[in-house]
Design an enzyme around this catalytic site. Structure first.
Site, PDB file in Angstrom:
ATOM      1  N   LYS A  89       0.853  -1.193   0.000  1.00  9.63           N
ATOM      2  CA  LYS A  89       0.000   0.000   0.000  1.00  9.63           C
ATOM      3  C   LYS A  89       0.881   1.233   0.000  1.00  9.63           C
ATOM      4  O   LYS A  89       1.830   1.334   0.771  1.00  9.63           O
ATOM      5  CB  LYS A  89      -0.873  -0.006   1.279  1.00  9.63           C
ATOM      6  CG  LYS A  89      -1.803   1.181   1.380  1.00  9.63           C
ATOM      7  CD  LYS A  89      -3.073   0.955   0.596  1.00  9.63           C
ATOM      8  CE  LYS A  89      -3.844   2.234   0.318  1.00  9.63           C
ATOM      9  NZ  LYS A  89      -3.404   2.916  -0.925  1.00  9.63           N
ATOM     10  N   LYS A 113       5.302   3.486   8.347  1.00  7.78           N
ATOM     11  CA  LYS A 113       4.137   4.354   8.493  1.00  7.78           C
ATOM     12  C   LYS A 113       2.858   3.520   8.548  1.00  7.78           C
ATOM     13  O   LYS A 113       2.023   3.693   9.424  1.00  7.78           O
ATOM     14  CB  LYS A 113       4.093   5.306   7.286  1.00  7.78           C
ATOM     15  CG  LYS A 113       3.032   6.375   7.386  1.00  7.78           C
ATOM     16  CD  LYS A 113       2.761   7.097   6.070  1.00  7.78           C
ATOM     17  CE  LYS A 113       3.978   7.607   5.349  1.00  7.78           C
ATOM     18  NZ  LYS A 113       3.646   8.702   4.390  1.00  7.78           N
ATOM     19  N   LYS A 125       5.339   1.732  -3.125  1.00  4.75           N
ATOM     20  CA  LYS A 125       5.267   3.075  -3.713  1.00  4.75           C
ATOM     21  C   LYS A 125       5.515   2.954  -5.203  1.00  4.75           C
ATOM     22  O   LYS A 125       6.157   1.999  -5.647  1.00  4.75           O
ATOM     23  CB  LYS A 125       6.345   3.984  -3.107  1.00  4.75           C
ATOM     24  CG  LYS A 125       6.018   5.459  -3.190  1.00  4.75           C
ATOM     25  CD  LYS A 125       5.194   5.898  -1.997  1.00  4.75           C
ATOM     26  CE  LYS A 125       4.692   7.302  -2.115  1.00  4.75           C
ATOM     27  NZ  LYS A 125       4.054   7.737  -0.841  1.00  4.75           N
ATOM     28  N   ASP A 165      -0.095  10.709  -4.567  1.00  8.16           N
ATOM     29  CA  ASP A 165       1.034  11.346  -3.899  1.00  8.16           C
ATOM     30  C   ASP A 165       1.244  12.640  -4.700  1.00  8.16           C
ATOM     31  O   ASP A 165       0.313  13.106  -5.379  1.00  8.16           O
ATOM     32  CB  ASP A 165       2.271  10.430  -3.924  1.00  8.16           C
ATOM     33  CG  ASP A 165       3.355  10.871  -2.923  1.00  8.16           C
ATOM     34  OD1 ASP A 165       3.227  10.558  -1.735  1.00  8.16           O
ATOM     35  OD2 ASP A 165       4.329  11.546  -3.331  1.00  8.16           O
ATOM     36  N   SER A 377      -6.875   5.794   3.812  1.00 12.27           N
ATOM     37  CA  SER A 377      -6.850   4.847   2.693  1.00 12.27           C
ATOM     38  C   SER A 377      -7.179   3.442   3.198  1.00 12.27           C
ATOM     39  O   SER A 377      -7.905   2.687   2.550  1.00 12.27           O
ATOM     40  CB  SER A 377      -5.461   4.814   2.042  1.00 12.27           C
ATOM     41  OG  SER A 377      -5.318   5.844   1.111  1.00 12.27           O
TER      42      SER A 377
END
Ligand code: GLU
Length: 444
Positions: A89, A113, A125, A165, A377
């Protein structure tokens, strides 16, 4: 025994030309050395070595045709870093600076995170060196479709769930979701940050900025202070900055600055709701530059500068990585700033963090203080699985609880001699949950 020097030597040797990734790893290793020595089960199983190596990196060509009929070629990526506690994620970044080092640093940070949120999400990412600035909607759509025509093979609601992002907002998520649906034939929660009428979550747009302010409130509460009346420097003027400002002014704080990559404005009277509305229009609809704020409201504009030389109580860097260097950190201290909380990912350099530590500035790293975005999210994923949606109030309340819980974890793991080191706290707490899952799942 964990040999920090040897570990970093190997990381450097294995990842040449990846300075941002190495910076992110060094910060984590700095926090974990003692913890690893105290808990040899993690060292014996080489958990940190395994965590620093992505499960896989996908890189692909994205070819598309611009409005003039010219062929354009970009590079697309997805870094699937770690799925020990849930599907990969993390966001997609579209910006000309995107390269493997940047995406590996972001993906690595995302592991910790996402773990801190307490939800079931691994770290990943992706993105592209595509620059959405100055492109027409039709060009952005063509790019997004071409990008998803390749990415769809590697993602899925239970596999890897990208989001936005820098450079990827509601428009881009919409185009990518449409293409995913077209090529797979499936309507599923494969992306977060979707529109409210087609599977998106309430408060997702606001979540990173609101969550940042909730985290700052927890830090202040811990220090016996409150947000009301505090003067704040904000950098950036995108989604995170906008919603951090919105929540900060709602709580009675005064926000003095906002910026973009060209410079910053200083508003002596503080940004109010009307001026914030102007910023949102300027940045989200007209895609203009921040100097237009100075012209409209007759305030000072500082071209080519960052706001870290202004007097204030709190600094919230919400632009991008490495925007506060040691001299900026020193100037923040000199100007009375007592608290720095990161809305962006890794905006403070290692040297800046050294200054905060030396001068005992309360400092929250992005992986803790900006986790609100990915937390909502996670809630979007749960709502998609249930095919139900939560109300604004429900999500906002849950977000505030998650941020308070992250703060409590950082406090618990970061308290040393009466001082909280939020960097150590976030790294240790984030690591432990993922490490335990990896130990339980065997050597894979
Ligand atoms: N890009 C955001 C972050 O840095 C959000 C990621 C997500 O929602 O998956 O955490």
């Amino acid at each position: 025994m964990f040999d920090k020097k040897q570990f970093l030597k190997e990381i450097n040797a294995k990842n040449p030309h990846q300075p941002e990734f190495i910076q992110a790893v060094e910060e984590v290793v700095g926090s974990l050395s003692q913890f690893l020595n105290d808990n040899p089960k993690y060292t014996d199983a080489k958990i940190l070595e395994r965590m620093c190596e992505p499960d896989r990196v996908v890189s692909f060509r994205v070819s598309w045709v611009d409005d003039e009929g010219k062929v354009q070629v970009n590079r697309g990526y997805r870094v699937q870093f770690n799925n020990a506690i849930g599907p990969y994620k993390g966001g997609l970044r579209f910006h000309p600076s995107v390269n493997l080092s940047i995406l590996k640093f972001l993906g690595f940070e995302q592991i910790f995170k996402n773990s801190l949120t307490g939800l079931s999400m691994g770290g990943g990412k992706g993105g592209s060196d595509f620059d959405p600035h100055g492109k027409s909607d039709a060009e952005v759509m063509k790019f997004c479709q071409a990008f998803m025509s390749e990415l769809y093979k590697y993602i899925g609601a239970d596999v890897d769930v990208p989001a936005g992002d820098i450079g990827v907002g509601a428009r881009e998520i919409g185009f990518m979701f449409g293409q995913y649906k077209r090529v797979t034939g499936r309507f599923e929660g494969v992306l977060t940050g979707k529109g409210l009428g087609w599977g998106g979550s309430a408060i997702r747009t606001e979540a990173t900025g609101y969550g940042l302010i909730y985290f700052v409130e927890e830090m202040l509460k811990q220090a016996g202070e409150q947000l009301k009346g505090k003067e704040i420097l904000v950098s950036g003027s995108g989604n995170v900055a906008q919603h951090a400002i919105e929540k900060a002014i709602a709580k009675g704080a005064k926000v003095l600055t906002v910026s973009d990559s060209d410079g910053y404005i200083y508003d002596n009277e503080g940004i109010n709701e009307d001026k914030l509305k102007f910023i949102k229009e300027l940045k989200n609809v007209n895609r203009g530059r921040i100097h237009e704020y100075a012209e409209k409201f007759k305030v000072q504009y500082f071209e080519g500068k960052k706001p870290w030389g202004e007097k204030a109580d709190i600094a919230l860097p919400c632009a991008t990585e490495n925007e506060i260097f040691a001299e900026d950190a020193n100037s923040l201290v000199k100007n009375g700033v007592k608290l720095v909380a990161e809305g962006a990912n890794m905006p403070s350099t290692a040297e800046a963090i050294e200054v905060y530590r030396e001068k005992e500035i309360l400092f929250a790293p992005g992986k803790a203080s900006n986790a609100g975005g990915v937390a909502v999210s996670g809630l979007e994923m749960s709502q998609n699985s249930q095919r139900l949606s939560m109300s604004d109030d429900e999500v906002d309340k849950k977000l505030a609880e998650i941020m308070a819980d992250i703060h409590a974890k950082c406090y618990k793991h970061g308290l040393k001699n009466g001082v909280v080191d939020y960097v150590d706290g976030a790294n240790i707490a984030g690591f432990q949950k993922v490490a335990d899952a990896m130990l339980a799942q065997g050597v894979i």
